[in-house]
Design a protein around this motif. Structure first.
Motif, short mmCIF file in Angstrom:
data_model
loop_
_atom_site.label_atom_id
_atom_site.label_comp_id
_atom_site.label_asym_id
_atom_site.label_seq_id
_atom_site.Cartn_x
_atom_site.Cartn_y
_atom_site.Cartn_z
N GLN A 1 -45.87 -1.24 -6.77
CA GLN A 1 -45.94 -2.52 -7.46
C GLN A 1 -46.61 -3.54 -6.55
O GLN A 1 -46.27 -3.65 -5.37
CB GLN A 1 -44.54 -2.99 -7.85
CG GLN A 1 -44.52 -4.26 -8.67
CD GLN A 1 -44.96 -4.05 -10.11
OE1 GLN A 1 -45.14 -2.91 -10.53
NE2 GLN A 1 -45.15 -5.11 -10.85
N VAL A 2 -47.53 -4.27 -7.11
CA VAL A 2 -48.24 -5.30 -6.36
C VAL A 2 -47.52 -6.62 -6.53
O VAL A 2 -47.16 -7.01 -7.64
CB VAL A 2 -49.69 -5.42 -6.86
CG1 VAL A 2 -50.45 -6.46 -6.05
CG2 VAL A 2 -50.39 -4.07 -6.80
N GLN A 3 -47.31 -7.31 -5.44
CA GLN A 3 -46.69 -8.63 -5.50
C GLN A 3 -47.79 -9.69 -5.51
O GLN A 3 -48.68 -9.66 -4.65
CB GLN A 3 -45.76 -8.85 -4.31
CG GLN A 3 -44.69 -7.78 -4.16
CD GLN A 3 -43.78 -7.69 -5.37
OE1 GLN A 3 -43.34 -8.70 -5.90
NE2 GLN A 3 -43.50 -6.46 -5.82
N LEU A 4 -47.70 -10.60 -6.46
CA LEU A 4 -48.70 -11.65 -6.60
C LEU A 4 -47.99 -12.99 -6.64
O LEU A 4 -47.02 -13.15 -7.39
CB LEU A 4 -49.50 -11.45 -7.89
CG LEU A 4 -50.22 -10.10 -8.04
CD1 LEU A 4 -50.73 -9.94 -9.47
CD2 LEU A 4 -51.36 -9.99 -7.06
N VAL A 5 -48.50 -13.94 -5.88
CA VAL A 5 -47.91 -15.27 -5.87
C VAL A 5 -49.00 -16.30 -6.07
O VAL A 5 -49.91 -16.44 -5.25
CB VAL A 5 -47.18 -15.54 -4.54
CG1 VAL A 5 -46.58 -16.94 -4.55
CG2 VAL A 5 -46.10 -14.49 -4.30
N GLU A 6 -48.88 -17.04 -7.18
CA GLU A 6 -49.87 -18.08 -7.50
C GLU A 6 -49.37 -19.43 -7.02
O GLU A 6 -48.17 -19.68 -6.91
CB GLU A 6 -50.12 -18.17 -9.00
CG GLU A 6 -50.63 -16.91 -9.64
CD GLU A 6 -49.69 -16.42 -10.70
OE1 GLU A 6 -50.12 -15.63 -11.55
OE2 GLU A 6 -48.52 -16.83 -10.69
N SER A 7 -50.31 -20.32 -6.81
CA SER A 7 -50.00 -21.70 -6.49
C SER A 7 -51.19 -22.57 -6.86
O SER A 7 -52.28 -22.05 -7.13
CB SER A 7 -49.66 -21.87 -5.02
OG SER A 7 -50.76 -21.51 -4.21
N GLY A 8 -50.97 -23.87 -6.88
CA GLY A 8 -52.07 -24.80 -7.08
C GLY A 8 -52.12 -25.49 -8.43
O GLY A 8 -52.97 -26.35 -8.65
N GLY A 9 -51.21 -25.12 -9.33
CA GLY A 9 -51.21 -25.79 -10.62
C GLY A 9 -50.73 -27.23 -10.50
O GLY A 9 -50.27 -27.67 -9.45
N GLY A 10 -50.83 -27.94 -11.62
CA GLY A 10 -50.36 -29.32 -11.62
C GLY A 10 -50.84 -30.05 -12.85
O GLY A 10 -51.38 -29.45 -13.78
N SER A 11 -50.63 -31.35 -12.85
CA SER A 11 -51.05 -32.21 -13.94
C SER A 11 -52.24 -33.05 -13.50
O SER A 11 -52.15 -33.72 -12.46
CB SER A 11 -49.90 -33.12 -14.37
OG SER A 11 -48.83 -32.37 -14.90
N VAL A 12 -53.29 -33.01 -14.27
CA VAL A 12 -54.50 -33.76 -13.95
C VAL A 12 -55.04 -34.44 -15.20
O VAL A 12 -54.62 -34.12 -16.32
CB VAL A 12 -55.60 -32.85 -13.35
CG1 VAL A 12 -55.14 -32.23 -12.04
CG2 VAL A 12 -56.01 -31.77 -14.34
N GLN A 13 -55.98 -35.34 -14.99
CA GLN A 13 -56.63 -36.01 -16.11
C GLN A 13 -57.90 -35.26 -16.48
O GLN A 13 -58.47 -34.52 -15.65
CB GLN A 13 -56.95 -37.46 -15.73
CG GLN A 13 -55.71 -38.30 -15.48
CD GLN A 13 -56.05 -39.76 -15.29
OE1 GLN A 13 -57.19 -40.13 -15.01
NE2 GLN A 13 -55.05 -40.62 -15.46
N PRO A 14 -58.36 -35.44 -17.70
CA PRO A 14 -59.61 -34.78 -18.11
C PRO A 14 -60.75 -35.13 -17.15
O PRO A 14 -60.87 -36.28 -16.70
CB PRO A 14 -59.86 -35.37 -19.50
CG PRO A 14 -58.50 -35.69 -20.01
CD PRO A 14 -57.73 -36.17 -18.82
N GLY A 15 -61.56 -34.12 -16.85
CA GLY A 15 -62.67 -34.30 -15.94
C GLY A 15 -62.36 -33.99 -14.49
O GLY A 15 -63.29 -33.86 -13.68
N GLU A 16 -61.10 -33.91 -14.17
CA GLU A 16 -60.71 -33.61 -12.79
C GLU A 16 -60.76 -32.10 -12.52
O GLU A 16 -61.03 -31.31 -13.42
CB GLU A 16 -59.33 -34.18 -12.50
CG GLU A 16 -59.30 -35.71 -12.52
CD GLU A 16 -57.96 -36.28 -12.10
OE1 GLU A 16 -57.93 -37.46 -11.69
OE2 GLU A 16 -56.95 -35.57 -12.16
#
Length: 123
Positions: A1-16
């Motif tokens: 099994q491969v372990q995957l960890v994401e990061s970097g999401g968030g709330s932004v305004q259009p165009g960002e």
């Protein structure tokens, strides 16, 4: 099994812009995919990268705005998203395939998934 960890999401305004990261425990499958799933919709492919050749493939409305890249030393795959739109709001996932070198757009190709990271685009 491969372990995957994401990061970097968030709330932004259009165009960002946002950059998502995915650290994987294995880098020998030679393929990583980025997918997203919006509420009430099916999971869809955004981009796939062949980590052995560097070839990239893009799908859907992210073409021309999103870019997938890799850092093989740190076993990390990135998704740079520019000019974000409200319709990009979704949970974003990275995924590793069932079989080495199998790089395509179908979620069924992938057996290992990260926990997902929320991206919200709103004014």
């Amino acid at each position: 099994q491969v372990q995957l960890v994401e990061s970097g999401g968030g709330s932004v305004q259009p165009g960002e812009s946002l950059t998502l990261s995915c650290v994987t425990s294995r880098y020998d499958l030679n393929c990583m995919g980025w997918f997203r799933q919006a509420p009430g919709k099916e999971r869809e492919a955004i981009a796939v990268i062949n980590t052995a050749t560097g070839s990239t493939f893009y799908y859907g409305s992210g073409q021309g705005r999103f870019k997938v890249s890799e850092d093989d030393i740190n076993k990390t795959v990135y998704l740079r998203m520019n000019d974000l739109k409200p319709e990009d709001t979704a949970i974003y996932y990275c995924a590793a395939p069932k079989r080495r070198g199998t790089c395509d757009w179908s979620p069924a190709t992938y057996s290992s998934w990260g926990q997902g990271t929320q991206v919200t685009v709103s004014s």
